[in-house]
Design a protein around this motif. Sequence first.
Motif, PDB file in Angstrom:
ATOM      1  N   GLN A  46       0.836  -1.214   0.000  1.00 43.23           N
ATOM      2  CA  GLN A  46       0.000   0.000   0.000  1.00 43.23           C
ATOM      3  C   GLN A  46       0.863   1.253   0.000  1.00 43.23           C
ATOM      4  O   GLN A  46       0.571   2.236  -0.693  1.00 43.23           O
ATOM      5  CB  GLN A  46      -0.915   0.011   1.233  1.00 43.23           C
ATOM      6  N   ALA A  48       3.835   1.535  -1.249  1.00 43.64           N
ATOM      7  CA  ALA A  48       4.399   1.676  -2.595  1.00 43.64           C
ATOM      8  C   ALA A  48       3.356   2.255  -3.551  1.00 43.64           C
ATOM      9  O   ALA A  48       3.682   3.048  -4.445  1.00 43.64           O
ATOM     10  CB  ALA A  48       4.899   0.329  -3.106  1.00 43.64           C
ATOM     11  N   GLU A  49       2.081   1.869  -3.352  1.00 43.40           N
ATOM     12  CA  GLU A  49       1.037   2.367  -4.247  1.00 43.40           C
ATOM     13  C   GLU A  49       0.764   3.857  -4.017  1.00 43.40           C
ATOM     14  O   GLU A  49       0.610   4.618  -4.975  1.00 43.40           O
ATOM     15  CB  GLU A  49      -0.247   1.550  -4.074  1.00 43.40           C
ATOM     16  N   PHE A  51       2.896   5.938  -2.910  1.00 42.87           N
ATOM     17  CA  PHE A  51       4.048   6.643  -3.446  1.00 42.87           C
ATOM     18  C   PHE A  51       3.950   6.771  -4.968  1.00 42.87           C
ATOM     19  O   PHE A  51       4.248   7.827  -5.543  1.00 42.87           O
ATOM     20  CB  PHE A  51       5.344   5.940  -3.048  1.00 42.87           C
ATOM     21  N   ALA A  52       3.496   5.687  -5.617  1.00 39.56           N
ATOM     22  CA  ALA A  52       3.334   5.724  -7.077  1.00 39.56           C
ATOM     23  C   ALA A  52       2.311   6.787  -7.466  1.00 39.56           C
ATOM     24  O   ALA A  52       2.497   7.538  -8.429  1.00 39.56           O
ATOM     25  CB  ALA A  52       2.893   4.354  -7.585  1.00 39.56           C
ATOM     26  N   LEU A  53       1.233   6.869  -6.689  1.00 40.99           N
ATOM     27  CA  LEU A  53       0.186   7.863  -6.943  1.00 40.99           C
ATOM     28  C   LEU A  53       0.759   9.276  -6.874  1.00 40.99           C
ATOM     29  O   LEU A  53       0.498  10.124  -7.730  1.00 40.99           O
ATOM     30  CB  LEU A  53      -0.903   7.680  -5.880  1.00 40.99           C
ATOM     31  N   ILE A 131      11.843   0.672  -1.899  1.00 38.46           N
ATOM     32  CA  ILE A 131      10.536   0.819  -2.549  1.00 38.46           C
ATOM     33  C   ILE A 131      10.359  -0.293  -3.595  1.00 38.46           C
ATOM     34  O   ILE A 131       9.254  -0.778  -3.813  1.00 38.46           O
ATOM     35  CB  ILE A 131      10.349   2.236  -3.159  1.00 38.46           C
ATOM     36  N   THR A 132      11.466  -0.730  -4.210  1.00 35.84           N
ATOM     37  CA  THR A 132      11.379  -1.850  -5.159  1.00 35.84           C
ATOM     38  C   THR A 132      10.938  -3.118  -4.441  1.00 35.84           C
ATOM     39  O   THR A 132      10.045  -3.836  -4.912  1.00 35.84           O
ATOM     40  CB  THR A 132      12.745  -2.084  -5.844  1.00 35.84           C
ATOM     41  N   ALA A 135       7.238  -2.755  -3.672  1.00 36.35           N
ATOM     42  CA  ALA A 135       6.310  -2.691  -4.802  1.00 36.35           C
ATOM     43  C   ALA A 135       6.258  -3.993  -5.587  1.00 36.35           C
ATOM     44  O   ALA A 135       5.211  -4.364  -6.117  1.00 36.35           O
ATOM     45  CB  ALA A 135       6.701  -1.544  -5.732  1.00 36.35           C
TER      46      ALA A 135
END
Lengths: 175, 153
Positions: A46, A48-49, A51-53, A131-132, A135
């Motif tokens: 979550q 990671a998501e 952060f992607a957002l 983060i890798t 994710a």
Amino acid sequence: MSEEALAQLAMDFSVLSLIAVGGAITVLPEMHRSVVEVHAWMSGAQFAELFALAQAAPGPNILVVSLIGWKVAGSAGAVVATAAVCVPSCVLTFAVSRIWQRFRSARWRASVEDGLVPVTVGLMLAGGYLITLSADHSWPAFAITAVTAAVVLKTRIHPLWLFGAAGLIGLAGWV
Amino acid sequence: MPFARRMLVEERRWLSPEEFTDVLSLCQLLPGPNIVNVAVCVGARYHGVRGAAAAFAGLMTAPFFVVLALGALYTEYGHLPAVSALFRGISAAAAGLVVAMGLKMATSRRLRSAMALFALITFIGIALMRLPLVVFLLGAAPLSVAAALWRAK
């Protein structure tokens, strides 16, 4: 829970604010530690998501803290977390920008920079590593990470295109 | 940052190219996102506290609401299998972007090769040993700066 969480957000993020040399990426490992490991506010995936957002959205990617605050404690959480992460560093910047002219030609200035850069580099690489791991949970995901990194380094394609392509690969059910 | 430079230096002429480089190098040294720091510095230069606050608000307000709107959409639809599949792809790419930023910084001229050891130590301490950042920085950052000062002598 909520007021306690707000206080915790304010405290953790205002400390992060003062050590975020280089921006959001350098404190990514510490954010991850605080949000996922210490307080268990959300899972690594979550995190990671969110952060992607924040990266896909326009604006500074420090705004990931707004999303974290919002997820933890609603709109009050978003405001508190954002203020906590921005105000201390902005006040410091404001104060230093007033006296900086005096040190323009000081010789130690270049050395301070030479000394802080390697720490920043180590933190950014650590952020990428962590983060890798958060994710990616399949080999196609690791492949997307590797290809994205290579394309960003070698070309001038806007990252949003890569996000779009990666999203389609995900949508196809391959990740 | 390229957009900020174009706006500040070429369009509004608030800073000369040299001033921009100077402000940027200060902002990279201070904690906080570089772009936010640049806004605060430029705002402060023209209108003191009010200028800095205005520049900060101008930079952050719209993106703040955009990111929250996206967050709301994500909470509303994130549990749908298609959306979570989409996000697995996007977060893998976002991770790749961070890796690239780290590598780019690691190979830039700003990292003196004699100082690379400190980057390695930082990576090991933070990524592998998972030390708390504050504790680690209190030890490592002064050492690294001291090494740079000693080298410059």
